[in-house]
Design a protein around this motif. Structure first.
Motif, PDB file in Angstrom:
ATOM      1  N   UNK A  46       2.925   6.783   0.553  1.00  0.00           N
ATOM      2  CA  UNK A  46       4.112   5.898   0.941  1.00  0.00           C
ATOM      3  C   UNK A  46       3.921   4.487   0.906  1.00  0.00           C
ATOM      4  N   UNK A  47       2.747   4.006   1.484  1.00  0.00           N
ATOM      5  CA  UNK A  47       2.180   2.549   1.340  1.00  0.00           C
ATOM      6  C   UNK A  47       2.182   1.958  -0.382  1.00  0.00           C
ATOM      7  N   UNK A  48       1.769   2.961  -0.971  1.00  0.00           N
ATOM      8  CA  UNK A  48       1.729   2.783  -2.584  1.00  0.00           C
ATOM      9  C   UNK A  48       3.206   2.545  -3.127  1.00  0.00           C
ATOM     10  N   UNK A  49       3.747   3.422  -2.919  1.00  0.00           N
ATOM     11  CA  UNK A  49       5.164   3.372  -3.522  1.00  0.00           C
ATOM     12  C   UNK A  49       5.991   2.411  -2.792  1.00  0.00           C
ATOM     13  N   UNK A  50       5.732   1.734  -1.590  1.00  0.00           N
ATOM     14  CA  UNK A  50       6.401   0.810  -1.054  1.00  0.00           C
ATOM     15  C   UNK A  50       5.853  -0.572  -1.518  1.00  0.00           C
ATOM     16  N   UNK A  54       8.191  -3.143  -3.495  1.00  0.00           N
ATOM     17  CA  UNK A  54       8.337  -4.544  -3.011  1.00  0.00           C
ATOM     18  C   UNK A  54       7.993  -5.575  -4.377  1.00  0.00           C
ATOM     19  N   UNK A  55       6.778  -5.080  -5.167  1.00  0.00           N
ATOM     20  CA  UNK A  55       6.593  -5.778  -6.393  1.00  0.00           C
ATOM     21  C   UNK A  55       7.756  -5.817  -7.225  1.00  0.00           C
ATOM     22  N   UNK A  56       8.559  -4.691  -7.437  1.00  0.00           N
ATOM     23  CA  UNK A  56       9.845  -4.877  -8.380  1.00  0.00           C
ATOM     24  C   UNK A  56      10.850  -5.814  -7.807  1.00  0.00           C
ATOM     25  N   UNK A  57      11.123  -5.796  -6.611  1.00  0.00           N
ATOM     26  CA  UNK A  57      12.059  -6.409  -6.044  1.00  0.00           C
ATOM     27  C   UNK A  57      11.738  -8.048  -6.110  1.00  0.00           C
ATOM     28  N   UNK A  58      10.677  -8.499  -6.030  1.00  0.00           N
ATOM     29  CA  UNK A  58       9.984  -9.732  -6.049  1.00  0.00           C
ATOM     30  C   UNK A  58      10.380 -10.386  -7.482  1.00  0.00           C
ATOM     31  N   UNK A  59       9.867  -9.392  -8.412  1.00  0.00           N
ATOM     32  CA  UNK A  59       9.957  -9.802  -9.874  1.00  0.00           C
ATOM     33  C   UNK A  59      11.549  -9.881 -10.097  1.00  0.00           C
TER      34      UNK A  59
END
Length: 66
Positions: A46-50, A54-59
């Motif tokens: 779950x942490x890996x997916x989050x 988050x990285x996708x949202x930041x990009x």
């Protein structure tokens, strides 16, 4: 997620975390340790997916600011 619950060590191995998978396997070998190993693998997944989300949202935010 099913793999993380049934075979926690394999969940780590598939994601490329070999050393963590070995440690999890050692924990899973004990009857008492199987449940904590399954919880650990599920939380890690779950942490890996989050983190990826988050990285996708930041990009996406950085691209919209340009």
């Amino acid at each position: 997620m099913l793999l993380a619950i049934l075979l926690p060590f394999l969940s780590f191995m598939v994601r490329g975390k070999i050393l963590t998978g070995i440690i999890c396997l050692l924990l899973q070998i004990t009857v008492i340790g199987w449940l904590p190993a399954a919880i650990w693998a599920a939380l890690s997944l779950n942490n890996s997916r989050a983190e990826r989300r988050n990285e996708k949202l930041i990009r996406a935010v950085k691209e919209n600011q340009r």
